[in-house]
Design a protein around this motif. Sequence first.
Motif, short mmCIF file in Angstrom:
data_model
loop_
_atom_site.label_atom_id
_atom_site.label_comp_id
_atom_site.label_asym_id
_atom_site.label_seq_id
_atom_site.Cartn_x
_atom_site.Cartn_y
_atom_site.Cartn_z
N LEU A 83 35.15 43.45 42.96
CA LEU A 83 34.65 42.10 43.26
C LEU A 83 33.21 42.16 43.74
O LEU A 83 32.38 41.33 43.34
N PHE A 84 32.87 43.14 44.56
CA PHE A 84 31.50 43.27 45.07
C PHE A 84 30.51 43.45 43.92
O PHE A 84 29.48 42.76 43.87
N PHE A 85 30.80 44.37 43.00
CA PHE A 85 29.88 44.61 41.89
C PHE A 85 29.79 43.37 40.97
O PHE A 85 28.73 43.06 40.43
N ARG A 143 23.61 24.03 35.28
CA ARG A 143 23.67 23.41 33.95
C ARG A 143 24.18 24.37 32.87
O ARG A 143 24.36 23.98 31.73
N GLY A 144 24.41 25.61 33.24
CA GLY A 144 24.68 26.65 32.26
C GLY A 144 25.89 26.44 31.38
O GLY A 144 26.00 27.08 30.33
N ILE A 145 26.83 25.60 31.76
CA ILE A 145 28.05 25.43 30.95
C ILE A 145 28.01 24.14 30.13
O ILE A 145 29.01 23.77 29.53
N LEU A 146 26.86 23.47 30.06
CA LEU A 146 26.77 22.23 29.28
C LEU A 146 26.98 22.49 27.79
O LEU A 146 27.46 21.63 27.07
N GLY A 147 26.59 23.67 27.32
CA GLY A 147 26.71 23.98 25.90
C GLY A 147 27.98 24.72 25.55
O GLY A 147 28.00 25.51 24.60
N LEU A 148 29.04 24.47 26.28
CA LEU A 148 30.29 25.22 26.11
C LEU A 148 30.83 25.13 24.68
O LEU A 148 31.46 26.07 24.19
N LYS A 149 30.61 24.03 24.00
CA LYS A 149 31.17 23.84 22.66
C LYS A 149 30.50 24.73 21.61
O LYS A 149 31.13 25.04 20.60
N HIS A 150 29.26 25.13 21.84
CA HIS A 150 28.54 25.85 20.78
C HIS A 150 27.82 27.10 21.25
O HIS A 150 27.41 27.90 20.40
N SER A 151 27.63 27.29 22.55
CA SER A 151 26.82 28.41 23.03
C SER A 151 27.68 29.50 23.64
O SER A 151 28.47 29.25 24.56
N TRP A 152 27.51 30.74 23.14
CA TRP A 152 28.25 31.87 23.70
C TRP A 152 27.77 32.18 25.11
O TRP A 152 28.53 32.72 25.92
N LEU A 153 26.53 31.84 25.43
CA LEU A 153 26.04 32.06 26.79
C LEU A 153 26.77 31.16 27.78
O LEU A 153 27.14 31.61 28.87
N SER A 154 27.01 29.91 27.41
CA SER A 154 27.79 29.03 28.28
C SER A 154 29.20 29.57 28.47
O SER A 154 29.76 29.52 29.58
N ARG A 155 29.77 30.08 27.40
CA ARG A 155 31.12 30.63 27.49
C ARG A 155 31.16 31.87 28.37
O ARG A 155 32.11 32.09 29.12
N GLU A 156 30.10 32.71 28.29
CA GLU A 156 30.05 33.89 29.15
C GLU A 156 29.94 33.47 30.61
O GLU A 156 30.61 34.05 31.49
N ILE A 157 29.10 32.48 30.89
CA ILE A 157 28.93 32.00 32.27
C ILE A 157 30.26 31.50 32.82
O ILE A 157 30.65 31.83 33.95
N LEU A 158 30.98 30.73 32.02
CA LEU A 158 32.27 30.22 32.47
C LEU A 158 33.29 31.34 32.64
O LEU A 158 34.02 31.39 33.63
N ALA A 159 33.32 32.26 31.67
CA ALA A 159 34.32 33.34 31.72
C ALA A 159 34.12 34.22 32.94
O ALA A 159 35.10 34.53 33.66
N PHE A 160 32.89 34.63 33.22
CA PHE A 160 32.67 35.49 34.37
C PHE A 160 32.76 34.72 35.69
O PHE A 160 33.08 35.29 36.73
N GLY A 161 32.47 33.42 35.64
CA GLY A 161 32.69 32.60 36.83
C GLY A 161 34.16 32.53 37.20
O GLY A 161 34.53 32.69 38.37
N VAL A 162 35.00 32.32 36.18
CA VAL A 162 36.45 32.29 36.42
C VAL A 162 36.94 33.68 36.83
O VAL A 162 37.81 33.83 37.71
N PHE A 163 36.40 34.73 36.18
CA PHE A 163 36.77 36.10 36.53
C PHE A 163 36.46 36.39 37.98
O PHE A 163 37.29 36.97 38.71
N ALA A 164 35.27 35.99 38.44
CA ALA A 164 34.89 36.24 39.83
C ALA A 164 35.81 35.49 40.79
O ALA A 164 36.22 36.05 41.82
N GLY A 165 36.14 34.26 40.46
CA GLY A 165 37.05 33.50 41.31
C GLY A 165 38.43 34.11 41.37
O GLY A 165 39.04 34.22 42.45
N ALA A 166 38.94 34.53 40.19
CA ALA A 166 40.26 35.15 40.15
C ALA A 166 40.26 36.49 40.88
O ALA A 166 41.23 36.84 41.58
N ALA A 167 39.17 37.27 40.72
CA ALA A 167 39.08 38.56 41.42
C ALA A 167 39.03 38.37 42.93
O ALA A 167 39.60 39.17 43.69
N MET A 168 38.40 37.29 43.36
CA MET A 168 38.36 37.00 44.80
C MET A 168 39.76 36.69 45.33
O MET A 168 40.16 37.19 46.39
#
Length: 581
Positions: A324-326, A346-371
């Motif tokens: 979690l720390f790393f 604003r990073g998840i506004l392009g969730l429908k078409h941008s892989w960067l938005s999807r990465e931001i969301l995925a690692f955000g959820v990962f960090a929350g779940a790891a916590m």
Amino acid sequence: MNFDVMGQHQDSAFSNYEAASSSRENSASQTECDLISILLKEQQSLTAVEQFSKQYDTQSLPAQSRFYADLIPSALPQSGEQYAFEVDLDRCSGCKACVTACHSLNGLDEKETWRDVGLLIGGSNQNPIHQHVTTACHHCLEPACMQACPVNAYEKDPLTGIVKHLDDQCFGCQYCTLACPYDVPKYQSNKGIVRKCDMCSQRLSDGEAPACVQACPHQAISIEIVNQEQVIADSEINPFLPASPDPQHTFPTTRYKSEKPFPRNTLPADYYSASPQHAHLPLVIMLVLTQLSVGAILTGSALEYFLTNATTAVMTRLYVTSALFFGLVALGASTLHLGRPLYAFRGILGLKHSWLSREILAFGVFAGAAMLYAILTWISVSLFPELKSWQPIAGRVVGLLGIAGIFCSIMIYVFTKREFWSFESTSVKFSLTAILLGITSTWLVILVLNLADNSPESNLLLALAGPLLSKALIVTSIIKLIFEASLFRYLFHRQNSPLKRSALLMSGELSNVTLARFACGILGGILMPAFLLNHQTQPLQYIILIFIVCMMFIACLAGELLERYLFFSAVAAPRMPGVLR
């Protein structure tokens, strides 16, 4: 009596005069009304030439319109059409007047350019080719910049087809500069945003030509209306420019025309040159540490599978907390890459078409779940022991979320269509980094645990997991280093492909980084774990063991950071032919 008769006569004459005068006034008024009606009717029936003449006489047109009136469309695009640049290569002299005009009229910064001039060379000694090429945004049918943008800072005008950048919406992630195959969007560090050519859309809407069109002394640049279906059809036979990126990626609309066909050996003037690209250090740190975090979770779960839960239970809290720390450090480092980090939300506004938005969301959820997973491991020890049975399920869920995040990271770079960032290559590198750093971080966690709690359980875990982790680390490191070294086989190919240019960079300008990367990989991934295995029967002194494991972790981490540095700096970036950077 006579007076009366004369008075009546005079009155009669005066009345007749007034009647005649009134009649004449009515007639004149009627004539005037008829004339106005005639003129109004005539005005409505003026031909296009007469209307243009009147506008020109009254100076209602732009002062320079007579020089470019035939270089811009006289009507708006219809359904299925859009505006596009047309470049007459036979007229282009490479004077760069278009570059200067674009820079001046758009108020660009000193080193900022929205239009560039490149050079194509070829032919024979008897008939050489020396062709200048002016290039700007191609206002593609399927703009990669717009699809990649995580904050929807791009829009394609539904009427004109012009691709515009919304400066206020941009938060400076620079992903569009990687996604565009023509090197069009330019990052402006002073403003913290990206900017690009919008075909001087405001001037076009006012009936005025773009700056580059007005400035060209040879009228080599013009605006035309193209049929979008025809653009797609033409891309099948690649009628763009020699050595240009594949037009089927984004369907660029710019049309280059010439009466002289290009010789088969026509190439960009800089075709055989390669220069290191921007390393994006915050992204280097973010990618390596997110993969370390995911790898640590997966390695811990793998040990729980191969060893008994009773053996690994002693380390669960520590490896989950360290992972979690790393992960949190990685997310913090990613914001340093943004030109305007305050708008990171604003990073998840392009969730429908941008892989960067999807990465931001995925690692955000990962960090929350790891916590939540880390909290679970701590409270289940004494406060809620009944929750301990949920730990294996929680570990698998967090691991799957981490894998999803790594997959999104892979697709971010695969989307750019760069050969060095192909799906196979990027998948192998990112996956093996996660495994390798997960192993070394877990080795370090077990050693720290044994140092802090020299209990029989921790000693048993060290004795069982140490050799297993060392063997896995050696195998993973060998596979990864061989895979990375396989790139150098392209040095022996005659064709100057993008992968050969990457190999030339890594063996040339970036050779010091390359040597350091392989040295760290061999030292931390092969020699040190082999040393630990060699002393398995003869235990090392504790201080030596601590030193070896710490250096092994540092060497592996440094090696992966250097590998990711090369991942960005050694890639052969696509761009328009002959445009020097």
